[in-house]
Design a protein around this motif. Structure first.
Motif, PDB file in Angstrom:
ATOM      1  N   THR A   3       0.848  -1.185   0.000  1.00 46.68           N
ATOM      2  CA  THR A   3       0.000   0.000   0.000  1.00 46.68           C
ATOM      3  C   THR A   3       0.885   1.236   0.000  1.00 46.68           C
ATOM      4  O   THR A   3       1.744   1.393   0.856  1.00 46.68           O
ATOM      5  N   ILE A   4       0.663   2.074  -0.969  1.00 53.32           N
ATOM      6  CA  ILE A   4       1.449   3.294  -1.117  1.00 53.32           C
ATOM      7  C   ILE A   4       0.511   4.473  -0.938  1.00 53.32           C
ATOM      8  O   ILE A   4      -0.564   4.511  -1.522  1.00 53.32           O
ATOM      9  N   ASP A   5       0.929   5.448  -0.130  1.00 56.27           N
ATOM     10  CA  ASP A   5       0.060   6.599   0.084  1.00 56.27           C
ATOM     11  C   ASP A   5       0.510   7.791  -0.763  1.00 56.27           C
ATOM     12  O   ASP A   5       1.537   7.758  -1.431  1.00 56.27           O
ATOM     13  N   LYS A   6      -0.290   8.829  -0.721  1.00 50.00           N
ATOM     14  CA  LYS A   6      -0.056  10.011  -1.539  1.00 50.00           C
ATOM     15  C   LYS A   6       1.287  10.655  -1.216  1.00 50.00           C
ATOM     16  O   LYS A   6       2.036  11.054  -2.114  1.00 50.00           O
ATOM     17  N   GLU A   7       1.625  10.751   0.056  1.00 56.76           N
ATOM     18  CA  GLU A   7       2.881  11.395   0.464  1.00 56.76           C
ATOM     19  C   GLU A   7       4.099  10.661  -0.088  1.00 56.76           C
ATOM     20  O   GLU A   7       5.053  11.287  -0.554  1.00 56.76           O
ATOM     21  N   GLU A   8       4.067   9.327  -0.070  1.00 51.68           N
ATOM     22  CA  GLU A   8       5.182   8.553  -0.617  1.00 51.68           C
ATOM     23  C   GLU A   8       5.354   8.806  -2.114  1.00 51.68           C
ATOM     24  O   GLU A   8       6.479   8.949  -2.598  1.00 51.68           O
ATOM     25  N   CYS A   9       4.247   8.870  -2.836  1.00 51.54           N
ATOM     26  CA  CYS A   9       4.311   9.151  -4.281  1.00 51.54           C
ATOM     27  C   CYS A   9       4.854  10.542  -4.545  1.00 51.54           C
ATOM     28  O   CYS A   9       5.704  10.736  -5.421  1.00 51.54           O
ATOM     29  N   GLU A  10       4.382  11.538  -3.786  1.00 53.53           N
ATOM     30  CA  GLU A  10       4.859  12.904  -3.968  1.00 53.53           C
ATOM     31  C   GLU A  10       6.346  13.019  -3.632  1.00 53.53           C
ATOM     32  O   GLU A  10       7.088  13.710  -4.335  1.00 53.53           O
ATOM     33  N   ASN A  11       6.792  12.335  -2.583  1.00 53.57           N
ATOM     34  CA  ASN A  11       8.215  12.358  -2.221  1.00 53.57           C
ATOM     35  C   ASN A  11       9.073  11.701  -3.297  1.00 53.57           C
ATOM     36  O   ASN A  11      10.151  12.206  -3.631  1.00 53.57           O
ATOM     37  N   ALA A  12       8.608  10.583  -3.843  1.00 52.95           N
ATOM     38  CA  ALA A  12       9.360   9.906  -4.899  1.00 52.95           C
ATOM     39  C   ALA A  12       9.461  10.787  -6.138  1.00 52.95           C
ATOM     40  O   ALA A  12      10.533  10.908  -6.743  1.00 52.95           O
ATOM     41  N   LEU A  13       8.368  11.440  -6.485  1.00 54.11           N
ATOM     42  CA  LEU A  13       8.379  12.324  -7.655  1.00 54.11           C
ATOM     43  C   LEU A  13       9.264  13.540  -7.406  1.00 54.11           C
ATOM     44  O   LEU A  13       9.985  13.981  -8.302  1.00 54.11           O
ATOM     45  N   GLN A  14       9.265  14.052  -6.187  1.00 56.92           N
ATOM     46  CA  GLN A  14      10.129  15.193  -5.846  1.00 56.92           C
ATOM     47  C   GLN A  14      11.600  14.801  -5.968  1.00 56.92           C
ATOM     48  O   GLN A  14      12.426  15.576  -6.450  1.00 56.92           O
ATOM     49  N   THR A  15      11.934  13.584  -5.564  1.00 55.82           N
ATOM     50  CA  THR A  15      13.306  13.086  -5.693  1.00 55.82           C
ATOM     51  C   THR A  15      13.711  13.025  -7.165  1.00 55.82           C
ATOM     52  O   THR A  15      14.818  13.434  -7.530  1.00 55.82           O
ATOM     53  N   ILE A  16      12.820  12.520  -7.997  1.00 52.66           N
ATOM     54  CA  ILE A  16      13.096  12.464  -9.437  1.00 52.66           C
ATOM     55  C   ILE A  16      13.247  13.874  -9.999  1.00 52.66           C
ATOM     56  O   ILE A  16      14.160  14.154 -10.776  1.00 52.66           O
ATOM     57  N   GLU A  17      12.351  14.758  -9.596  1.00 51.50           N
ATOM     58  CA  GLU A  17      12.404  16.140 -10.098  1.00 51.50           C
ATOM     59  C   GLU A  17      13.709  16.814  -9.686  1.00 51.50           C
ATOM     60  O   GLU A  17      14.376  17.455 -10.505  1.00 51.50           O
ATOM     61  N   ASN A  18      14.111  16.642  -8.433  1.00 48.83           N
ATOM     62  CA  ASN A  18      15.365  17.239  -7.955  1.00 48.83           C
ATOM     63  C   ASN A  18      16.576  16.653  -8.685  1.00 48.83           C
ATOM     64  O   ASN A  18      17.545  17.365  -8.950  1.00 48.83           O
ATOM     65  N   GLY A  19      16.520  15.374  -9.011  1.00 42.76           N
ATOM     66  CA  GLY A  19      17.644  14.715  -9.686  1.00 42.76           C
ATOM     67  C   GLY A  19      17.756  15.033 -11.164  1.00 42.76           C
ATOM     68  O   GLY A  19      18.776  14.746 -11.779  1.00 42.76           O
ATOM     69  N   THR A  20      16.707  15.624 -11.733  1.00 43.45           N
ATOM     70  CA  THR A  20      16.735  15.907 -13.166  1.00 43.45           C
ATOM     71  C   THR A  20      16.797  17.404 -13.481  1.00 43.45           C
ATOM     72  O   THR A  20      16.752  17.789 -14.647  1.00 43.45           O
ATOM     73  N   ILE A  21      16.896  18.240 -12.451  1.00 41.78           N
ATOM     74  CA  ILE A  21      16.997  19.690 -12.662  1.00 41.78           C
ATOM     75  C   ILE A  21      18.381  20.022 -13.209  1.00 41.78           C
ATOM     76  O   ILE A  21      19.394  19.509 -12.750  1.00 41.78           O
ATOM     77  N   GLU A  22      18.407  20.871 -14.200  1.00 37.57           N
ATOM     78  CA  GLU A  22      19.671  21.332 -14.776  1.00 37.57           C
ATOM     79  C   GLU A  22      19.876  22.794 -14.383  1.00 37.57           C
ATOM     80  O   GLU A  22      19.010  23.628 -14.604  1.00 37.57           O
ATOM     81  N   ILE A  23      21.013  23.074 -13.782  1.00 34.72           N
ATOM     82  CA  ILE A  23      21.354  24.455 -13.443  1.00 34.72           C
ATOM     83  C   ILE A  23      22.062  25.052 -14.644  1.00 34.72           C
ATOM     84  O   ILE A  23      23.091  24.541 -15.093  1.00 34.72           O
ATOM     85  N   GLU A  24      21.493  26.125 -15.188  1.00 32.94           N
ATOM     86  CA  GLU A  24      22.022  26.693 -16.428  1.00 32.94           C
ATOM     87  C   GLU A  24      23.212  27.620 -16.214  1.00 32.94           C
ATOM     88  O   GLU A  24      24.048  27.753 -17.075  1.00 32.94           O
ATOM     89  N   ASP A  25      23.289  28.274 -15.070  1.00 33.17           N
ATOM     90  CA  ASP A  25      24.361  29.250 -14.864  1.00 33.17           C
ATOM     91  C   ASP A  25      24.744  29.259 -13.389  1.00 33.17           C
ATOM     92  O   ASP A  25      24.001  29.758 -12.557  1.00 33.17           O
ATOM     93  N   TYR A  26      25.889  28.699 -13.070  1.00 39.24           N
ATOM     94  CA  TYR A  26      26.329  28.644 -11.681  1.00 39.24           C
ATOM     95  C   TYR A  26      26.731  30.015 -11.144  1.00 39.24           C
ATOM     96  O   TYR A  26      26.833  30.217  -9.949  1.00 39.24           O
TER      97      TYR A  26
END
Length: 123
Positions: A3-26
């Motif tokens: 059983t997976i709840d909404k918070e677990e799904c949102e956290n997993a998606l946030q992890t994916i989103e954070n891992g795929t962000i590209e910083i264009e100008d340091y």
């Protein structure tokens, strides 16, 4: 069954989103960020919302549910909504059939609309 709840799904998606962000100008302040999967992430956020959010149907929403199955939480059954009526007396009435998959019989019902009774998904 897992059983997976909404918070677990949102956290997993946030992890994916954070891992795929590209910083264009340091060197810029603040850093400009982009995500090549922005559209897909938005789609998954909407899917999570639709999956976990199941508010009761309001009477005004029932018209668009005609011909679709709805869950009656009072009777704990699925019904196929056939008609939505407002009688001359102002009473809100629903006409529906019981969904029976194992037989070719269908029971017809008429009931009065009640708040917090009908849902798009089983609860």
């Amino acid at each position: 069954m897992l059983t997976i709840d909404k918070e677990e799904c949102e956290n997993a998606l946030q992890t994916i989103e954070n891992g795929t962000i590209e910083i264009e100008d340091y060197n810029s302040i603040p850093n400009v960020k982009s995500n090549p999967f922005g559209f897909e992430i938005s789609l998954l956020k909407q899917l999570i919302k639709e999956h976990f959010d199941n508010p009761p149907l309001k009477f005004e929403e029932l018209e668009e549910m005609i011909g679709k199955p709805i869950w009656c939480n009072k009777l704990k059954k699925w019904f196929l909504l056939r008609e939505v009526l407002i009688l001359n007396s102002g009473i809100k009435e629903l006409d529906f059939v019981t969904l029976k998959y194992n037989r070719n019989e269908f029971d017809c019902y008429v009931c009065y609309f009640e708040e917090n009774r009908f849902y798009k998904k089983q609860i």
